[in-house]
Scaffold this active site. Structure first.
Site, mmCIF file in Angstrom:
data_model
loop_
_atom_site.group_PDB
_atom_site.id
_atom_site.type_symbol
_atom_site.label_atom_id
_atom_site.label_comp_id
_atom_site.label_asym_id
_atom_site.label_seq_id
_atom_site.Cartn_x
_atom_site.Cartn_y
_atom_site.Cartn_z
ATOM 1 N N GLY A 175 0.724 -1.153 0.124
ATOM 2 C CA GLY A 175 -0.018 0.109 0.024
ATOM 3 C C GLY A 175 0.968 1.284 -0.076
ATOM 4 N N PRO A 210 -2.215 6.906 16.306
ATOM 5 C CA PRO A 210 -3.104 7.491 14.999
ATOM 6 C C PRO A 210 -2.400 8.224 14.172
ATOM 7 C CG PRO A 210 -4.030 7.741 17.417
ATOM 8 C CD PRO A 210 -2.631 7.282 17.568
ATOM 9 N N HIS A 253 -7.871 15.041 3.634
ATOM 10 C CA HIS A 253 -7.116 13.893 3.200
ATOM 11 C C HIS A 253 -7.317 13.689 1.432
ATOM 12 C CE1 HIS A 253 -6.642 13.043 7.326
ATOM 13 N NE2 HIS A 253 -5.610 12.311 6.979
ATOM 14 N N HIS A 254 -6.318 12.854 1.092
ATOM 15 C CA HIS A 254 -6.379 12.438 -0.231
ATOM 16 C C HIS A 254 -7.641 11.856 -0.584
ATOM 17 C CE1 HIS A 254 -5.562 8.258 1.114
ATOM 18 N NE2 HIS A 254 -4.911 8.993 2.042
ATOM 19 N N LYS A 307 -8.504 7.740 0.563
ATOM 20 C CA LYS A 307 -8.666 7.414 2.021
ATOM 21 C C LYS A 307 -9.862 6.490 2.399
ATOM 22 C CE LYS A 307 -8.146 8.958 6.807
ATOM 23 N NZ LYS A 307 -7.305 7.876 7.093
HETATM 24 N N1 LIG Z 1 -0.532 6.311 11.648
HETATM 25 C C1 LIG Z 1 -0.354 7.262 10.569
HETATM 26 O O1 LIG Z 1 0.274 7.980 10.848
HETATM 27 C C2 LIG Z 1 -0.754 6.812 9.578
HETATM 28 C C3 LIG Z 1 -1.930 6.137 9.257
HETATM 29 N N2 LIG Z 1 -2.135 5.736 8.039
HETATM 30 C C4 LIG Z 1 -3.392 4.639 7.948
HETATM 31 O O2 LIG Z 1 -2.686 3.562 7.381
HETATM 32 C C5 LIG Z 1 -3.518 2.689 6.593
HETATM 33 C C6 LIG Z 1 -3.181 2.450 5.227
HETATM 34 O O3 LIG Z 1 -2.920 3.683 4.715
HETATM 35 P P1 LIG Z 1 -2.648 3.824 3.108
HETATM 36 O O4 LIG Z 1 -1.209 3.267 2.893
HETATM 37 O O5 LIG Z 1 -2.759 5.033 2.539
HETATM 38 O O6 LIG Z 1 -3.653 2.783 2.471
HETATM 39 P P2 LIG Z 1 -3.622 1.646 1.222
HETATM 40 O O7 LIG Z 1 -4.787 1.313 0.964
HETATM 41 O O8 LIG Z 1 -2.663 2.292 0.161
HETATM 42 O O9 LIG Z 1 -2.669 0.461 1.761
HETATM 43 C C7 LIG Z 1 -3.292 -0.574 2.536
HETATM 44 C C8 LIG Z 1 -2.806 -1.973 2.195
HETATM 45 O O10 LIG Z 1 -2.903 -2.897 2.855
HETATM 46 C C9 LIG Z 1 -3.464 -4.033 2.016
HETATM 47 N N3 LIG Z 1 -4.188 -4.989 2.853
HETATM 48 C C10 LIG Z 1 -5.575 -5.037 3.024
HETATM 49 N N4 LIG Z 1 -5.859 -5.915 3.971
HETATM 50 C C11 LIG Z 1 -4.722 -6.419 4.299
HETATM 51 C C12 LIG Z 1 -4.434 -7.669 5.096
HETATM 52 N N5 LIG Z 1 -5.224 -8.445 5.747
HETATM 53 N N6 LIG Z 1 -3.443 -7.971 5.337
HETATM 54 C C13 LIG Z 1 -2.038 -7.392 4.590
HETATM 55 N N7 LIG Z 1 -2.461 -6.495 3.805
HETATM 56 C C14 LIG Z 1 -3.737 -6.179 3.602
HETATM 57 C C15 LIG Z 1 -4.105 -3.492 1.171
HETATM 58 O O11 LIG Z 1 -4.431 -4.260 -0.147
HETATM 59 P P3 LIG Z 1 -5.480 -4.200 -1.126
HETATM 60 O O12 LIG Z 1 -5.302 -3.046 -1.817
HETATM 61 O O13 LIG Z 1 -5.540 -5.469 -2.000
HETATM 62 O O14 LIG Z 1 -6.813 -3.984 -0.192
HETATM 63 C C16 LIG Z 1 -3.232 -2.186 0.543
HETATM 64 O O15 LIG Z 1 -2.063 -2.703 -0.267
HETATM 65 C C17 LIG Z 1 -4.887 3.378 6.914
HETATM 66 O O16 LIG Z 1 -5.625 3.016 7.822
HETATM 67 C C18 LIG Z 1 -4.699 4.987 7.109
HETATM 68 O O17 LIG Z 1 -5.424 5.606 7.725
HETATM 69 C C19 LIG Z 1 -1.785 6.402 6.933
HETATM 70 C C20 LIG Z 1 -0.884 7.478 7.169
HETATM 71 C C21 LIG Z 1 -0.568 7.563 8.163
HETATM 72 O O1 LIG Z 2 -5.215 7.603 5.498
HETATM 73 C C1 LIG Z 2 -4.263 8.658 5.734
HETATM 74 O O2 LIG Z 2 -3.548 9.160 4.786
HETATM 75 C C2 LIG Z 2 -3.924 8.852 6.911
HETATM 76 N N1 LIG Z 2 -4.522 8.364 7.937
HETATM 77 C C3 LIG Z 2 -4.492 8.387 9.353
HETATM 78 C C4 LIG Z 2 -5.582 8.755 9.931
HETATM 79 O O3 LIG Z 2 -6.761 8.390 9.642
HETATM 80 O O4 LIG Z 2 -5.530 9.677 10.932
HETATM 81 C C5 LIG Z 2 -3.057 9.490 9.693
HETATM 82 C C6 LIG Z 2 -2.923 10.715 8.814
HETATM 83 O O5 LIG Z 2 -4.221 11.519 8.955
HETATM 84 C C7 LIG Z 2 -3.100 10.042 7.369
#
Ligand SMILES: NC(=O)C1=CN([C@@H]2O[C@H](COP(=O)(O)OP(=O)(O)OC[C@H]3O[C@@H](n4cnc5c(N)ncnc54)[C@H](OP(=O)(O)O)[C@@H]3O)[C@@H](O)[C@H]2O)C=CC1
Ligand SMILES: O=C(O)C1=N[C@H](C(=O)O)C[C@H](O)C1
EC number: 1.17.1.8
Length: 270
Positions: free
Chosen positions: A27, A120, A149-150, A153
């Site tokens: 992802g 978070p 956000h983008h 999301k």
């Molecule tokens: N805490 C922080 O600072 C941040 C948190 N986030 C959070 O991180 C998460 C991911 O965000 P983002 O990378 O943008 O999302 P993406 O959708 O780009 O990535 C998620 C990935 O996880 C895969 N996936 C789904 N289910 C599983 C599973 N059971 N096991 C392994 N892989 C799996 C998806 O596959 P598939 O595409 O096939 O579904 C995809 O490749 C979100 O919840 C987001 O809110 C994001 C940015 C910062």
């Molecule tokens: O999905 C995102 O991109 C992000 N997810 C996290 C959230 O749900 O707060 C962290 C950040 O905002 C980016």
């Protein structure tokens, strides 16, 4: 999914690198986290796990710390598996709150040496924004959160916005503030956002954005606006790496990266 490489020594001062697995490795965040782990001399990326891959690969690869960057509907099964296997987990995936945190605590009770960090938001500025918002919330009758956000999301509101609203609400309660004095009537459902612990939260999804949040605090004749912008996902990586390096020293459940910042080398406690 690909378990990567055999154990290697020599990358850190102690000569042993911490073995890391990334869930959601393909992802947006997972791919960035893989690059960051690979670039860190004291860490070794030994497993990249994608949707549908068997979680047993984590034990097979000798993963010590797993980083979950999947989706709210996938993260709990991953967490259960890791905690039962005694693998420390750094959770960036949103949606691990409320009753889900209680469930994690129950799993951890049977695996007391295991650490779980639910963060978070990994960006230092966002962590500080939450802290500043909670501090300011004591002084302002009105408060609302806007997260932007983008467009891809998967969840709304963001995990950061929920957490911010919870912290703000707790600070208001502690300061003896009641409900905000602002109108709640609407002519159209949703016009005043979603309400988290009494705090309105508004979600914007827009091409061109990455991850942004404003907290608006209103008082007599004045408004304080706190804003944070993640302009690039690299903003999250120092926090991810800090979590990976520290989670083993913090058994049990920790919510929020701020609890690791105060003892991080090179960073003064904010
Ligand atoms: N805490 C922080 O600072 C941040 C948190 N986030 C959070 O991180 C998460 C991911 O965000 P983002 O990378 O943008 O999302 P993406 O959708 O780009 O990535 C998620 C990935 O996880 C895969 N996936 C789904 N289910 C599983 C599973 N059971 N096991 C392994 N892989 C799996 C998806 O596959 P598939 O595409 O096939 O579904 C995809 O490749 C979100 O919840 C987001 O809110 C994001 C940015 C910062
Ligand atoms: O999905 C995102 O991109 C992000 N997810 C996290 C959230 O749900 O707060 C962290 C950040 O905002 C980016």
């Amino acid at each position: 999914m690909s378990p990567e490489g055999a154990p290697q020594a020599g990358g850190s001062a102690t000569g042993r690198r911490l073995r890391v697995g990334v869930l959601g490795a393909h992802g947006r965040m997972g791919a960035e986290a893989c690059r960051a782990v690979e670039a860190a001399e004291d860490l070794e990326l030994v497993a990249r796990v994608g949707r549908g891959d068997p979680l047993e690969v984590l034990e097979g690869a000798g993963v010590e710390v797993a980083v979950d960057l999947t989706r709210p509907d996938a993260v709990m099964a991953n967490l259960e598996h890791c905690v039962r296997a005694g693998i420390h987990v750094v959770v960036g995936t949103s949606g691990v709150d409320g009753a889900r945190l209680d469930q994690v605590r129950r799993w951890l009770a049977a695996s007391p040496r295991t650490g779980v960090l639910v963060a978070p938001n990994f960006a230092l500025g966002a962590v500080l924004l939450m802290r500043f918002a909670a501090e300011a919330a004591r002084w302002f009758p009105s408060v609302e959160v806007v997260e932007l956000h983008h467009p891809r999301k998967a969840d709304a509101p963001s995990g950061t916005a929920r957490r911010t609203a919870e912290l703000v609400a707790a600070a208001r309660a502690e300061a003896g503030l009641g409900a905000a004095p602002d109108a709640t009537e609407t002519a159209l459902d949703g016009a005043r956002g979603a309400v988290v612990d009494g705090v309105p939260v508004h979600s914007v999804r827009l091409m061109g954005l990455v991850a942004h949040q404003e907290v608006l605090l209103g008082g007599q004749g004045e408004v304080l606006t706190l804003r944070h912008d993640s302009l690039d996902r690299s903003s999250f990586m120092p926090g991810v790496l800090l979590g990976v390096r520290r989670v083993g020293r913090h058994p049990g459940l920790t919510v929020g990266l701020e609890h690791y910042l105060d003892d991080a080398p090179g960073r003064r406690a904010p």
